[in-house]
Design an enzyme around this catalytic site. Sequence first.
Site, short mmCIF file in Angstrom:
data_model
loop_
_atom_site.label_atom_id
_atom_site.label_comp_id
_atom_site.label_asym_id
_atom_site.label_seq_id
_atom_site.Cartn_x
_atom_site.Cartn_y
_atom_site.Cartn_z
N GLU A 1 0.82 -1.21 0.00
CA GLU A 1 0.00 0.00 0.00
C GLU A 1 0.86 1.27 0.00
O GLU A 1 1.73 1.45 0.85
CB GLU A 1 -0.91 -0.01 1.23
CG GLU A 1 -1.66 1.29 1.51
CD GLU A 1 -2.72 1.60 0.49
OE1 GLU A 1 -2.70 2.73 -0.04
OE2 GLU A 1 -3.57 0.72 0.23
N SER B 1 -6.00 2.50 -4.92
CA SER B 1 -5.77 1.06 -4.80
C SER B 1 -6.62 0.25 -5.76
O SER B 1 -6.17 -0.74 -6.34
CB SER B 1 -6.05 0.60 -3.36
OG SER B 1 -5.20 1.25 -2.45
N HIS C 1 -1.69 2.88 4.91
CA HIS C 1 -2.83 3.71 4.49
C HIS C 1 -3.25 4.58 5.68
O HIS C 1 -3.11 4.17 6.83
CB HIS C 1 -3.99 2.82 4.04
CG HIS C 1 -5.05 3.54 3.27
ND1 HIS C 1 -5.88 4.47 3.85
CD2 HIS C 1 -5.42 3.46 1.97
CE1 HIS C 1 -6.72 4.94 2.95
NE2 HIS C 1 -6.46 4.35 1.80
N ASP D 1 0.72 -0.63 -5.00
CA ASP D 1 -0.57 -0.44 -5.67
C ASP D 1 -0.60 0.93 -6.34
O ASP D 1 -1.20 1.11 -7.39
CB ASP D 1 -1.73 -0.59 -4.69
CG ASP D 1 -1.67 0.39 -3.52
OD1 ASP D 1 -0.58 0.92 -3.24
OD2 ASP D 1 -2.71 0.61 -2.87
N HIS D 2 0.05 1.92 -5.72
CA HIS D 2 0.17 3.27 -6.29
C HIS D 2 1.21 4.03 -5.48
O HIS D 2 1.70 3.54 -4.45
CB HIS D 2 -1.18 4.02 -6.25
CG HIS D 2 -1.82 4.07 -4.89
ND1 HIS D 2 -1.41 4.95 -3.91
CD2 HIS D 2 -2.83 3.34 -4.35
CE1 HIS D 2 -2.14 4.77 -2.83
NE2 HIS D 2 -3.02 3.80 -3.06
#
Length: 584
Positions: free
Chosen positions: A247, A287, A402, A456-457
């Site tokens: 994440e 995500s 996150h 994911d990013h």
Amino acid sequence: MAYHYTKALELPSYYWALSAWHGVRMDISFAGYLLVLPTLLMAFTFKRFNWYKSFIHSYSLLTTFIIALLVCVDLELFRAWGFRIDATSLHYLQSPREAWASMSSAPVGFILSIGLFLFGISYWLLTRIAARTLPQLRPLSPIISLLFFIIAAAAWIIPIRGGLQLAPMNQSTVYFSEESFANYAAVNVPWNYSSSLIHQTYNKDNPFRYLPDSTARQKTRALYDDQVPQLTLVDSGRINVIVLIWESFTAKIVGTLGGLPGITPQFDQLAQEGILFTNIYASGDRSDKGMVSILSGYPAQPTRSIIKIPTKTLHLPSLPKNFKQQGYSTAFYYGGETEFANMKSYFLQQKFDNIVDIHAFNKSDMNSKWGAHDHVVLNRFLSDLDHAPQPFFNTLFTLSSHEPFEVPVPTVIAGTSQEKLFLNALHYTDRSIGDFVAAAKTKPWWKNTLLVIIADHGHPMPATEAGKPSQFHIPMLWLGGALKNTGLRINTLASQTDLASTLLHQLGKSSHDFEWSNDIFDSHRQNFAYFAFNNGFGWVRPQGYLIHDNIGGNIIGKEGNINPAELENGKAYLQTSFGDYLSR
């Protein structure tokens, strides 16, 4: 299920009950929507309520008719479309003659009979209930009526959103099986139709049309090459594959990539033992977009997210589906709610045998918002791998980095700002992954396993100069006993979407279905990376980059010797990829 009994009979009989049981939450959610208006209007009955009785009868008549119509039309359209009715049907209003012609083979009389029966029995029941309850209404004082209004309005939020969980109601809430028909049977038709209207999934107009479609497609396809590279860095045979999705793992905090030092010491050390890809860009900024880009090799959309529309993701290619077809076992691990952003429906469609999420962990192992801490999920994952049927293709998605960045360990990166909390959370996840890899190396399956660590990013933090693509720059690292070479750095410019083709070719498998994925090791490839954010896109080439604002139509970031033709290539890519999204 009765109307499509041949499909229902293909399922185990207990699936019929499971479909109904899982669908109840969506049924209650739509009932909540229907009851909002009558509830709110009841607050105005403190003086007179005869008008309210008339309203209830009219409201019941209208809603019952619309729902009965949707349900009976859906019965036959499902046979033709293969999915539940949604707002796509509005396109037929533009050509009613063709719509009527397409119904010529349908048993119209039988369907109308079903609709009339459903309408008649439902409206009769509602009027009977109204006749028994409405006479009990009595005038209330304005204060009590106002209090009732506030309490009732707030109370309906819970059933409407499907409960108290983090993710609001979506199709993933009722999806429970790899069997598409069982999932479709659980979906509430009017809820599905209303959701489609709100999200405009029926809209086929491409807002990013800069060139003739044929020209845009030609320019986009010229960026891809179908040749299979001869360079092989992974052992042959049926190799186990683990994809670990980290994440918000931005390259800006990785010391070995020139980022902040000391945040990811474990990753920096592991980078010396594997193959580090230094020039990878995320396809999107969320995500849900990154998940599809990694597993399906499919580019992100600026204003939409394909994962939220199961009818579109159903036919996407994916790595788990590909490996499943070749005899691999598949599993997905996540400490949070897989219903979030409608991810669970996508995972089920892509043939993950087993989905382990928040429901598999103890409350004592949770942070306050998202779910189980990363080290808890990784420990469970490690334990399960010892018993997983081999070969396996398993995926794990972390969550501790996150917001709100809660970690169950003492603070290492001092400070209470959001940036410091973010860095501290990344440091915790880094240590958790390092411990996982250290333990995995002692397992007998490690020597035959490839581990891919990828984000994911990216992330806006740590803050950098505006108008630069560093927010989308992410690391990717390959580890495992299946690697032939270690300690390599691959500096080729590539995208998150290129993992699918690269991985499959390294394992001697075809990537023909992944038309948006480009093998990183292909010597004939066009090196580029595309990324999308809220109504904008970035276009990165070896000689420079540009960032385009789709709303203002201007360049908001540019660097290097990048010529005007590259802007046209970026626009063509956006137009073609979004057109593909619309057509699915």
